[in-house]
Design a protein around this motif. Structure first.
Motif, PDB file in Angstrom:
ATOM      1  N   MET A   1      60.069   7.829 123.199  1.00  0.00           N
ATOM      2  CA  MET A   1      59.852   8.688 122.037  1.00  0.00           C
ATOM      3  C   MET A   1      60.206   7.946 120.750  1.00  0.00           C
ATOM      4  N   TYR A   2      61.469   8.015 120.316  1.00  0.00           N
ATOM      5  CA  TYR A   2      61.847   7.245 119.135  1.00  0.00           C
ATOM      6  C   TYR A   2      62.282   5.851 119.561  1.00  0.00           C
ATOM      7  N   ILE A   3      62.124   4.901 118.643  1.00  0.00           N
ATOM      8  CA  ILE A   3      62.726   3.581 118.835  1.00  0.00           C
ATOM      9  C   ILE A   3      64.188   3.748 118.440  1.00  0.00           C
ATOM     10  N   ARG A   4      65.106   3.416 119.346  1.00  0.00           N
ATOM     11  CA  ARG A   4      66.519   3.616 119.008  1.00  0.00           C
ATOM     12  C   ARG A   4      67.236   2.278 118.992  1.00  0.00           C
ATOM     13  N   ARG A   5      67.739   1.913 117.843  1.00  0.00           N
ATOM     14  CA  ARG A   5      68.556   0.711 117.732  1.00  0.00           C
ATOM     15  C   ARG A   5      69.977   1.083 118.080  1.00  0.00           C
ATOM     16  N   GLN A   6      70.579   0.422 119.060  1.00  0.00           N
ATOM     17  CA  GLN A   6      71.932   0.774 119.465  1.00  0.00           C
ATOM     18  C   GLN A   6      72.942   0.124 118.538  1.00  0.00           C
ATOM     19  N   LEU A   7      73.461   0.881 117.616  1.00  0.00           N
ATOM     20  CA  LEU A   7      74.506   0.373 116.728  1.00  0.00           C
ATOM     21  C   LEU A   7      75.753   1.200 116.972  1.00  0.00           C
ATOM     22  N   PRO A   8      76.936   0.618 116.720  1.00  0.00           N
ATOM     23  CA  PRO A   8      78.154   1.419 116.908  1.00  0.00           C
ATOM     24  C   PRO A   8      78.189   2.591 115.927  1.00  0.00           C
ATOM     25  N   ILE A   9      78.757   3.704 116.378  1.00  0.00           N
ATOM     26  CA  ILE A   9      78.912   4.887 115.517  1.00  0.00           C
ATOM     27  C   ILE A   9      80.305   4.812 114.888  1.00  0.00           C
ATOM     28  N   PRO A  10      80.379   4.720 113.565  1.00  0.00           N
ATOM     29  CA  PRO A  10      81.681   4.496 112.929  1.00  0.00           C
ATOM     30  C   PRO A  10      82.547   5.745 112.838  1.00  0.00           C
ATOM     31  N   GLU A 213      57.787  21.073 107.900  1.00  0.00           N
ATOM     32  CA  GLU A 213      56.682  20.107 108.000  1.00  0.00           C
ATOM     33  C   GLU A 213      56.473  19.355 106.698  1.00  0.00           C
ATOM     34  N   ARG A 214      56.612  20.072 105.583  1.00  0.00           N
ATOM     35  CA  ARG A 214      56.274  19.485 104.274  1.00  0.00           C
ATOM     36  C   ARG A 214      57.398  18.595 103.763  1.00  0.00           C
ATOM     37  N   GLY A 215      57.283  17.295 103.984  1.00  0.00           N
ATOM     38  CA  GLY A 215      58.245  16.346 103.423  1.00  0.00           C
ATOM     39  C   GLY A 215      59.493  16.149 104.264  1.00  0.00           C
ATOM     40  N   ALA A 216      59.314  15.943 105.577  1.00  0.00           N
ATOM     41  CA  ALA A 216      60.452  15.795 106.492  1.00  0.00           C
ATOM     42  C   ALA A 216      60.857  14.324 106.589  1.00  0.00           C
ATOM     43  N   ALA A 217      61.732  13.893 105.698  1.00  0.00           N
ATOM     44  CA  ALA A 217      62.059  12.466 105.580  1.00  0.00           C
ATOM     45  C   ALA A 217      62.721  11.904 106.840  1.00  0.00           C
ATOM     46  N   MET A 218      63.677  12.624 107.415  1.00  0.00           N
ATOM     47  CA  MET A 218      64.362  12.100 108.600  1.00  0.00           C
ATOM     48  C   MET A 218      63.403  12.008 109.780  1.00  0.00           C
ATOM     49  N   HIS A 219      62.605  13.027 109.953  1.00  0.00           N
ATOM     50  CA  HIS A 219      61.636  13.050 111.046  1.00  0.00           C
ATOM     51  C   HIS A 219      60.679  11.861 110.948  1.00  0.00           C
ATOM     52  N   GLU A 220      60.141  11.623 109.752  1.00  0.00           N
ATOM     53  CA  GLU A 220      59.201  10.513 109.561  1.00  0.00           C
ATOM     54  C   GLU A 220      59.910   9.167 109.742  1.00  0.00           C
ATOM     55  N   SER A 221      61.145   9.083 109.282  1.00  0.00           N
ATOM     56  CA  SER A 221      61.895   7.831 109.410  1.00  0.00           C
ATOM     57  C   SER A 221      62.181   7.512 110.876  1.00  0.00           C
ATOM     58  N   LEU A 222      62.500   8.543 111.657  1.00  0.00           N
ATOM     59  CA  LEU A 222      62.751   8.325 113.088  1.00  0.00           C
ATOM     60  C   LEU A 222      61.501   7.783 113.770  1.00  0.00           C
ATOM     61  N   LYS A 223      60.358   8.344 113.395  1.00  0.00           N
ATOM     62  CA  LYS A 223      59.107   7.872 113.999  1.00  0.00           C
ATOM     63  C   LYS A 223      58.822   6.427 113.610  1.00  0.00           C
ATOM     64  N   ALA A 224      59.145   6.087 112.357  1.00  0.00           N
ATOM     65  CA  ALA A 224      58.896   4.724 111.869  1.00  0.00           C
ATOM     66  C   ALA A 224      59.926   3.724 112.400  1.00  0.00           C
ATOM     67  N   GLY A 225      61.103   4.226 112.794  1.00  0.00           N
ATOM     68  CA  GLY A 225      62.153   3.333 113.289  1.00  0.00           C
ATOM     69  C   GLY A 225      63.054   2.794 112.189  1.00  0.00           C
TER      70      GLY A 225
END
Ligand SMILES: *Cc1c(COP(=O)(O)O)cnc(C)c1O
Length: 331
Positions: A1-10, A213-225
Motif C-alpha cells: 500500500m504505502y511506501i514506508r521508510r523505517q525511521l526511528p520514532i523519537p 477529499e478536497r486537499g488531503a495533504a497527508m493522504h497525498e504525501s503518503l501515496k507519494a512517499g
C-alpha cells in the motif's frame, strides 16, 4: 500500500506520560460515550471520544498547554507567538493566558473579523501582516529574531505531538479492549501523538486517519512517499485544511510508520455526519471533527472489535450548523 521508510520514532511513551503530568490539571479529561446507533451499524462496540467538549472547543489546547508549560524563563518573559487563526490559535491564546504568558497571533489581512475578535477575546495580541499566511509568517520570524519570542507551531513539534498524545492514554484507560481508533488528520500532530501513545502499549490496535477529499495533504504525501504540497480548497472540514510542510520533521514519519491507513471522505458525507452527530448522538461537531463519523457511516472504517471515533472539535459557525441540521445544504 504505502511506501514506508523505517525511521526511528523519537517519541516514547514516557514523553506522553510526562505531558499528561504537565497538563492534566489544566485541561478536561473528556468523556467517551457509547453510540448505540453506530454499534448496531458496525457490529462491534463503537465509542465517541468527546473532545468537542474540551476547553476552547477542540483538543488543540492540550499541545498548546504542554508547550507553554515547557517554556524557558526567557520565553516565559518574552511571550509566545502563533500563526493559526483557527483552533490552534484559540488553544494557544487560552493556554498562554492561563499561564500568565504574553501571546501574539500573526495573521494576514484576509482573515475575517469574527476570527480576529475571537482571538482578542482571549487577551492575545493580534498582528495583521500581508495578504497571505506566508506573509504573516514573515512577521512571526521577525518577532522571534528581534523580540526573542517563542514560536509554537500547530502540529510538527515535539511538545505539540506529545500533548495531543495524552488523548491516546485516556482512550486506553476508558476503553481498555479498544481495537480500532479513528482520528481526523490534517498536519498529523493529533494522530501522531495518539498513535505513539497507543502503539507503545498495544501494538495491535489499528489507528486509522480520516481527511476530507478536497486537499488531503497527508493522504497525498503518503501515496507519494514523501511530503508534497496540495492545492488548498474550501471545505466543510476547514480545520483540516493546509499542508504538512515540505520540511516536515516528525508527523510524516510517525504517520508513515504507526498509522495503518488514512482514508478520505467527500464533502456531502461530512455534512451528513454533522447532521447525524446532532440528531442521533446529540453532539455539536464541526466538519473537521465529524470526518470519523463520516468514514464509519460510509463503511470506510469497518471495525473488527471495539472502536473509538475521535470527535476532535465543536467550533463550527452556528448559522452554518443550523443550515446543515435543517438539511438545507443541498445547493
Ligand atoms: C487541528 C485539528 C485537527 C487536525 O489536527 P492535526 O494535528 O493538524 O492533524 C482535527 N480536528 C480539529 C477540530 C482540529 O482543530
Amino acid at each position: 500500500m504505502y511506501i514506508r521508510r523505517q525511521l526511528p520514532i523519537p517519541i516514547e511513551y514516557g514523553h506522553i506520560v510526562r505531558a499528561r503530568q504537565n497538563i492534566g490539571s489544566k485541561i478536561f479529561r473528556t468523556p467517551v460515550a457509547k453510540s448505540t446507533n453506530l454499534t448496531s451499524l458496525a457490529g462491534h462496540d463503537v465509542y465517541l471520544k468527546l473532545e468537542n467538549y474540551q476547553l476552547t472547543g477542540s483538543f488543540k489546547i492540550r499541545g498548546a498547554t504542554h508547550a507553554i508549560g515547557n517554556l524557558s524563563q526567557l520565553h516565559r518573559t518574552n511571550g509566545v507567538v502563533g500563526l493559526s487563526t483557527g483552533n490552534h490559535g484559540r488553544g494557544l491564546a487560552y493556554a498562554a493566558r492561563q499561564a500568565g504568558v504574553k501571546c501574539t497571533i500573526c495573521m494576514s489581512r484576509l482573515v475575517p473579523l469574527n476570527k480576529i475578535e475571537a482571538i482578542k477575546q482571549l487577551d492575545a495580541k493580534v498582528l495583521i501582516h500581508g495578504d497571505s499566511q506566508d506573509e504573516a509568517y514573515e512577521k512571526v520570524v521577525e518577532l522571534v529574531r528581534e523580540k526573542k519570542m517563542y514560536f509554537i507551531p500547530p502540529f510538527d513539534d515535539f511538545d505539540i505531538i506529545t500533548g495531543q498524545g495524552t488523548i491516546g492514554i485516556e482512550i486506553m484507560e476508558q476503553v481498555p479492549d479498544v481495537k480500532v481508533v479513528v482520528v481526523p488528520v490534517s498536519g498529523g500532530g493529533l494522530i501522531s501523538g495518539i498513535a505513539a501513545a497507543i502503539k507503545h502499549r498495544k501494538p495491535n490496535v489499528r489507528i486509522i486517519g480520516v481527511s476530507m477529499e478536497r486537499g488531503a495533504a497527508m493522504h497525498e504525501s503518503l501515496k507519494a512517499g514523501h511530503p508534497i504540497e496540495v492545492e488548498e480548497l474550501t471545505t466543510l472540514a476547514d480545520s483540516l485544511g493546509g499542508g504538512i510542510g515540505l520540511t516536515n520533521r516528525y508527523t510524516f514519519n510517525i504517520v508513515q510508520n504507526l498509522v495503518e491507513e488514512v482514508v478520505v471522505v467527500p464533502e456531502r458525507k461530512i455534512a451528513d455526519a454533522i447532521n447525524y452527530a446532532y440528531w442521533c448522538e446529540g453532539q455539536i461537531v464541526e466538519g473537521g471533527g465529524a470526518v470519523g463519523i463520516a468514514s464509519t457511516l460510509t463503511g470506510k472504517t469497518m471495525p473488527d472489535g471495539p472502536m473509538v471515533i475521535l470527535l476532535s472539535g465543536a467550533n463550527i459557525d452556528i448559522d452554518r450548523h443550523y443550515k446543515i441540521i435543517s438539511k438545507d445544504y443541498g445547493n
